[in-house]
Design a protein around this motif. Sequence first.
Motif, PDB file in Angstrom:
ATOM      1  N   THR A  15      91.282  99.537   8.702  1.00 22.50           N
ATOM      2  CA  THR A  15      91.806  98.291   8.136  1.00 22.50           C
ATOM      3  C   THR A  15      93.286  98.442   7.794  1.00 22.50           C
ATOM      4  OG1 THR A  15      91.645  98.721   5.746  1.00 22.50           O
ATOM      5  CG2 THR A  15      89.605  98.147   6.873  1.00 22.50           C
ATOM      6  N   THR A  16      93.977  97.323   7.735  1.00 26.62           N
ATOM      7  CA  THR A  16      95.183  97.289   6.910  1.00 26.62           C
ATOM      8  C   THR A  16      94.748  96.935   5.499  1.00 26.62           C
ATOM      9  OG1 THR A  16      95.503  94.993   7.555  1.00 26.62           O
ATOM     10  CG2 THR A  16      96.785  96.666   8.761  1.00 26.62           C
ATOM     11  N   PHE A  22      99.889  98.800   1.541  1.00 25.65           N
ATOM     12  CA  PHE A  22      99.573 100.186   1.842  1.00 25.65           C
ATOM     13  C   PHE A  22      99.812 100.419   3.327  1.00 25.65           C
ATOM     14  CE2 PHE A  22      96.663 103.823   2.538  1.00 25.65           C
ATOM     15  CZ  PHE A  22      97.227 104.681   1.623  1.00 25.65           C
ATOM     16  N   GLY A  23     100.491 101.475   3.664  1.00 28.90           N
ATOM     17  CA  GLY A  23     100.805 101.772   5.066  1.00 28.90           C
ATOM     18  C   GLY A  23     102.271 102.132   5.197  1.00 28.90           C
ATOM     19  N   ALA A  24     102.632 102.610   6.399  1.00 27.99           N
ATOM     20  CA  ALA A  24     104.000 103.087   6.611  1.00 27.99           C
ATOM     21  C   ALA A  24     104.956 101.977   7.000  1.00 27.99           C
ATOM     22  CB  ALA A  24     104.017 104.165   7.698  1.00 27.99           C
ATOM     23  N   LEU A  25     104.450 100.877   7.544  1.00 24.51           N
ATOM     24  CA  LEU A  25     105.342  99.817   8.044  1.00 24.51           C
ATOM     25  C   LEU A  25     105.199  98.552   7.216  1.00 24.51           C
ATOM     26  CD1 LEU A  25     105.036 100.335  11.912  1.00 24.51           C
ATOM     27  CD2 LEU A  25     106.690 101.324  10.300  1.00 24.51           C
ATOM     28  N   THR A  26     104.954  98.747   5.933  1.00 26.99           N
ATOM     29  CA  THR A  26     104.812  97.630   5.009  1.00 26.99           C
ATOM     30  C   THR A  26     105.439  97.999   3.675  1.00 26.99           C
ATOM     31  OG1 THR A  26     103.238  96.355   3.688  1.00 26.99           O
ATOM     32  CG2 THR A  26     102.525  98.516   4.374  1.00 26.99           C
ATOM     33  N   ALA A  27     105.943  96.986   2.968  1.00 25.91           N
ATOM     34  CA  ALA A  27     106.312  97.178   1.569  1.00 25.91           C
ATOM     35  C   ALA A  27     105.102  97.687   0.798  1.00 25.91           C
ATOM     36  CB  ALA A  27     106.781  95.854   0.975  1.00 25.91           C
ATOM     37  N   LEU A  78     110.350  92.380  -1.696  1.00 25.35           N
ATOM     38  CA  LEU A  78     109.997  91.006  -2.048  1.00 25.35           C
ATOM     39  C   LEU A  78     109.122  90.326  -0.999  1.00 25.35           C
ATOM     40  CD1 LEU A  78     113.437  89.887  -3.517  1.00 25.35           C
ATOM     41  CD2 LEU A  78     111.422  90.686  -4.749  1.00 25.35           C
ATOM     42  N   HIS A  79     108.735  91.042   0.039  1.00 27.07           N
ATOM     43  CA  HIS A  79     107.884  90.445   1.061  1.00 27.07           C
ATOM     44  C   HIS A  79     106.468  90.207   0.541  1.00 27.07           C
ATOM     45  CE1 HIS A  79     110.784  91.290   4.275  1.00 27.07           C
ATOM     46  NE2 HIS A  79     110.977  92.446   3.703  1.00 27.07           N
ATOM     47  N   ASP A  80     105.834  89.153   1.058  1.00 31.79           N
ATOM     48  CA  ASP A  80     104.395  89.042   0.881  1.00 31.79           C
ATOM     49  C   ASP A  80     103.726  90.184   1.641  1.00 31.79           C
ATOM     50  OD1 ASP A  80     104.616  86.732  -0.582  1.00 31.79           O
ATOM     51  OD2 ASP A  80     104.506  85.428   1.169  1.00 31.79           O
ATOM     52  N   LEU A 132     101.479  92.153   4.268  1.00 34.46           N
ATOM     53  CA  LEU A 132     100.991  91.913   5.628  1.00 34.46           C
ATOM     54  C   LEU A 132      99.537  91.467   5.553  1.00 34.46           C
ATOM     55  CD1 LEU A 132     102.360  95.059   7.524  1.00 34.46           C
ATOM     56  CD2 LEU A 132     103.310  92.753   7.515  1.00 34.46           C
ATOM     57  N   PRO A 133      99.060  90.772   6.586  1.00 34.58           N
ATOM     58  CA  PRO A 133      97.653  90.358   6.562  1.00 34.58           C
ATOM     59  C   PRO A 133      96.711  91.556   6.466  1.00 34.58           C
ATOM     60  CG  PRO A 133      98.844  89.243   8.341  1.00 34.58           C
ATOM     61  CD  PRO A 133      99.771  90.292   7.783  1.00 34.58           C
ATOM     62  N   ARG A 137      93.329  93.142   7.558  1.00 37.57           N
ATOM     63  CA  ARG A 137      92.485  92.958   8.734  1.00 37.57           C
ATOM     64  C   ARG A 137      91.572  94.168   8.893  1.00 37.57           C
ATOM     65  NH1 ARG A 137      95.142  91.539  14.594  1.00 37.57           N
ATOM     66  NH2 ARG A 137      95.749  89.617  13.542  1.00 37.57           N
ATOM     67  N   CYS A 146      99.057 102.952   9.853  1.00 36.95           N
ATOM     68  CA  CYS A 146      98.644 101.711   9.189  1.00 36.95           C
ATOM     69  C   CYS A 146      97.943 101.986   7.869  1.00 36.95           C
ATOM     70  CB  CYS A 146      97.746 100.880  10.101  1.00 36.95           C
ATOM     71  SG  CYS A 146      96.041 101.447  10.157  1.00 36.95           S
TER      72      CYS A 146
END
Lengths: 336, 336, 336, 336
Positions: free
Chosen positions: D95-96, D100-105, D112-114, D116-117, D119, D213
Amino acid sequence: MSIEVVRLDPERYAYAFGGQEPLLTVRPGTVVELSTEDCFGGAVRTVDDLPSRVCTFPYLNPVTGPIAVEGAEPGDAVAVHFVDIRPARDWAVSTTFPHFGALTATHTTAMLHDALPERVWLYDVDVDRGVCRFHARSSEFEVELPLDPMHGTVGVAPAAGEVLMSISPGAHGGNMDTPELRAGTTAYFPVNVPGALISLGDGHCRQGEGEVCGTAVEAAMSTVVVVDLVKGAAPAWPRLENDDHLMSTGSARPLEDAFRISQHDLVGWTAQLLGLDVLDAYQLVSQAGLAPAGNVVDTNYTMVAKLPKLLLGNATAYDGIHARLRETASRYLAER
Amino acid sequence: MSIEVVRLDPERYAYAFGGQEPLLTVRPGTVVELSTEDCFGGAVRTVDDLPSRVCTFPYLNPVTGPIAVEGAEPGDAVAVHFVDIRPARDWAVSTTFPHFGALTATHTTAMLHDALPERVWLYDVDVDRGVCRFHARSSEFEVELPLDPMHGTVGVAPAAGEVLMSISPGAHGGNMDTPELRAGTTAYFPVNVPGALISLGDGHCRQGEGEVCGTAVEAAMSTVVVVDLVKGAAPAWPRLENDDHLMSTGSARPLEDAFRISQHDLVGWTAQLLGLDVLDAYQLVSQAGLAPAGNVVDTNYTMVAKLPKLLLGNATAYDGIHARLRETASRYLAER
Amino acid sequence: MSIEVVRLDPERYAYAFGGQEPLLTVRPGTVVELSTEDCFGGAVRTVDDLPSRVCTFPYLNPVTGPIAVEGAEPGDAVAVHFVDIRPARDWAVSTTFPHFGALTATHTTAMLHDALPERVWLYDVDVDRGVCRFHARSSEFEVELPLDPMHGTVGVAPAAGEVLMSISPGAHGGNMDTPELRAGTTAYFPVNVPGALISLGDGHCRQGEGEVCGTAVEAAMSTVVVVDLVKGAAPAWPRLENDDHLMSTGSARPLEDAFRISQHDLVGWTAQLLGLDVLDAYQLVSQAGLAPAGNVVDTNYTMVAKLPKLLLGNATAYDGIHARLRETASRYLAER
Amino acid sequence: MSIEVVRLDPERYAYAFGGQEPLLTVRPGTVVELSTEDCFGGAVRTVDDLPSRVCTFPYLNPVTGPIAVEGAEPGDAVAVHFVDIRPARDWAVSTTFPHFGALTATHTTAMLHDALPERVWLYDVDVDRGVCRFHARSSEFEVELPLDPMHGTVGVAPAAGEVLMSISPGAHGGNMDTPELRAGTTAYFPVNVPGALISLGDGHCRQGEGEVCGTAVEAAMSTVVVVDLVKGAAPAWPRLENDDHLMSTGSARPLEDAFRISQHDLVGWTAQLLGLDVLDAYQLVSQAGLAPAGNVVDTNYTMVAKLPKLLLGNATAYDGIHARLRETASRYLAER
């Protein structure tokens, strides 16, 4: 002794440090009156002028210069003392920019998020009252902030023949984006090429520490500097001095390396000025120093390490050049 | 209304946050007079007492507590207002320590260098004159520095049942090592376990920003705090407030993540207090904020993000609790 | 169809990417036979030739080129396929260098330690047997290591008119120092200036991942490449392809940003080739990808993100150019 | 000599290292057959089971244990040899997860990003054929990936009385998330408390390097380990050994510190095994080592430093214990 004063209103701006012929050559001690454009080249004038539309990469962050200093040779230090920094218009501008800033995914802190919205804020600038006015874009909120004009970008031609975009800070100075670069401050740079080739730009009506969103209150400036030379005294990284503090800068990533560079330099500088061994200087700086962020958004991040000059007793940096430049500045301002 | 005052002189210290029974349970609003030992447990008393010899890992950085707050539940905030922080002895101590500090190889920034020399500095402390005296070890240099007493370590039991060494800073507070933790400051922490379980220690006569060499002017302290509770108001990370500034903290590595956490929190706090959307708050903080380093030596690094309260107009954080705690402190000090 | 083959034995080397006139202009598909000097300019030939004495900054890391590619315009990709990389001498050299390497204080990870000792290791190189021999300096230990020749440095002129030292890796390629740059690999670079201006050098008989001590088994090389052009296909960062893997690179600091760049690019590349949305590609790369370090010592660190081509089914990158270049290489080698 | 075999099917799982009573105490050399649940506690079973809904923080990443080893004392090393790791079900899940993950805030790389979905991907697992099948969620794409079962989490009770969430990697091991923790590998941990208190969990059918991810192909496992003891041989950080490589691990942030720790440890280990001085070992590792990422998503990032055992000649780590454990494993598997 009369002060030599020259004026520089460039017909075209530079966008890099290095690789340019000087626009002007001055003797050490010369006062230079100059004009700088804002980081958007003056193209962002309304809240609808999104920088990604009206600006063309890499023509961002224009700098005025280079100014050659007579007699400056590799191994020397050039001093740039800021006499006056005055917003040239009654407005200024700040923006977010896609994939630029400390709280957004960027091209290097690469993530899968869409870019944050690009937004422009126009500030009213009132030089007489010493304020600029923030207008929120999504509500009626407004507030006045004190003017604290400064230059985000000032530096010299880099070493090793490099040509670096003006938006990059480094050992040559450049886009350090620290609020300490205000009137009353002397900046010292290592000379890497004959003449040093000083350029400056990126005026800010004011800037928070870290420049979090990526831009400050950006403004064209009417600026006065005194340029001077200290033979054989090249610092490893740019140093600053005002009436109260000695300051070392470091520009690198990660941010702790910018911190380490600046503290390492300040420890060495303190040791030299006070005749301390390096561990004693390490201890003294550890208890007495300040460590504000400059920028945490540019291609390198910048930290500043500050030591109160009160601790120095009779010791002076660079044989007291800062005090002499202050005096030159006073005489210039009195005569202007 | 009379102020409830209790005293806490622990028979034994704790060396962790979490996993401890409270030494004391107090009602919200209680003044606690307490004593703390220095980070070496008082074992370093001469320049020959090298910490690696006289201290035993992990018995470093003793904290006084925990103090349970009646009614504190997960989701609440506890407030710790520093009324007075007074060095308990007429001396204090600072040291380098093998593989600890910002300008040395460490166990995580692992390198092949031998450790830097371990050295102890003894400071004379004169509380009446408000100064401590630095004596260089390798030369005759001496200088007085102003006292600016603070606590390096204050926090609550961590979330998720974790037990963390008192030398680690994090979302629970802990060893944040910022000079902002001085008398007159209110610190807000998220409550993770019933009672919150507040502990504090690691008094510093003063500390430079970044705590570069790894230790400050370390001292046992006689400290007075007021402890209070704000229901349902848990911040994500410790926040600070004094008469002039709101402050968010972030503790992480690399240092830019500590910066990001603190700025992200301050942007959100500002948005909430001023009714701004997040981009407008991002802009305002970018121009008006300060960003000093706390520590760049501990297991996590700490950055502080500061916003002048002048910008807030009539808005107050946590319904004005800081002002009320200041009032309680004044009454306590007047009656003492 | 006959293969066009040209030869390039430069009279002088370059020390930067950008700011140079091409030594040679070739049509896409041309085979270039060339010679490169080692990173010390051949000046380190015995264990007593300490690089800090025999080399002169910034004349380090000479590169052969630039080579202009006819028709290459900004927005295109140039492909450099490595046909053969052969050590030119029967010896090679590696060294530590003051304040350079992953396990030492450096000029940016600035610390108070003295530099680690500078030491030179000479390797015997036996191309026929495919080995190089390590001799310990402080004991009798010796061991043979397999030859795995590669180029540490290959890239094009940077964007924005920058001139960057050849020791820096970045979006233009440069000193990426990954062992993946061996014979059989095709490297793709974004074209920033007309002709692309490809240079390469810094041959290594072999290199561990990370290039921990700062230098590999450094050697002059006789190298053969095929240069080609893919119109309109500029990648954001250098990409590599061999018979088994697609690879994206990222060069930045801190190391996690190099990782993020490389993974972000590989996710986008995978999404495009397989017609996946970005989250599905993120998932697939997360389970199937490899992530070796390139270098953790240069001015930027380099990470490589690898995806097995087995997963691609019939999809091919850049319309199958790698296979065609392999074929050209086979024909060239058969005819040589 | 007969092999002692015990079985551990825990009635409840642990979610931390430290602070637990052992479920089982075994003699050195004992084979333990055990079962582990997946990192979601088995709660994510369909693509609609979003982990943020069906899992309750901090009850993530359950581990089986602790297992006490008779005679293990601080200063010793415990060895955990993986004999067999077999997916327990015919499905697995990845899952994402918000922030949490390497390519997300994330909560520390705060932006300040929402989010990521979120999934969920369900994989079909076919142990007999040795494959798991990926199904894209937004298109019809499917592909089989080879099974390469491993445990993301294995370690011992931390030092200093700390209790750390099972999702954190560190010097005690924990959630290192490296694919090297597969059957055939021996892991060595420093003993911090009597009995060592080994726990493990977080089985992965396979995992890419970096675990980009944030999650692998997560599965409950039927696992067999042999547990052993090496008196007085505590490594500073977890080490791994398989038939081909010695491996050191480092878990820290930024990622270059994880790299430094792992390389520093491998250099020291190599020096000791081959009787080299540290600079010679630094050189040898620099040319012969591999450096794959473990994870770049957890609270600390993990890097692995690998050296081919071919270079060691007759030298063996820990007196050849890995070979003996392989033998035990073979006998066990033959008799099973």
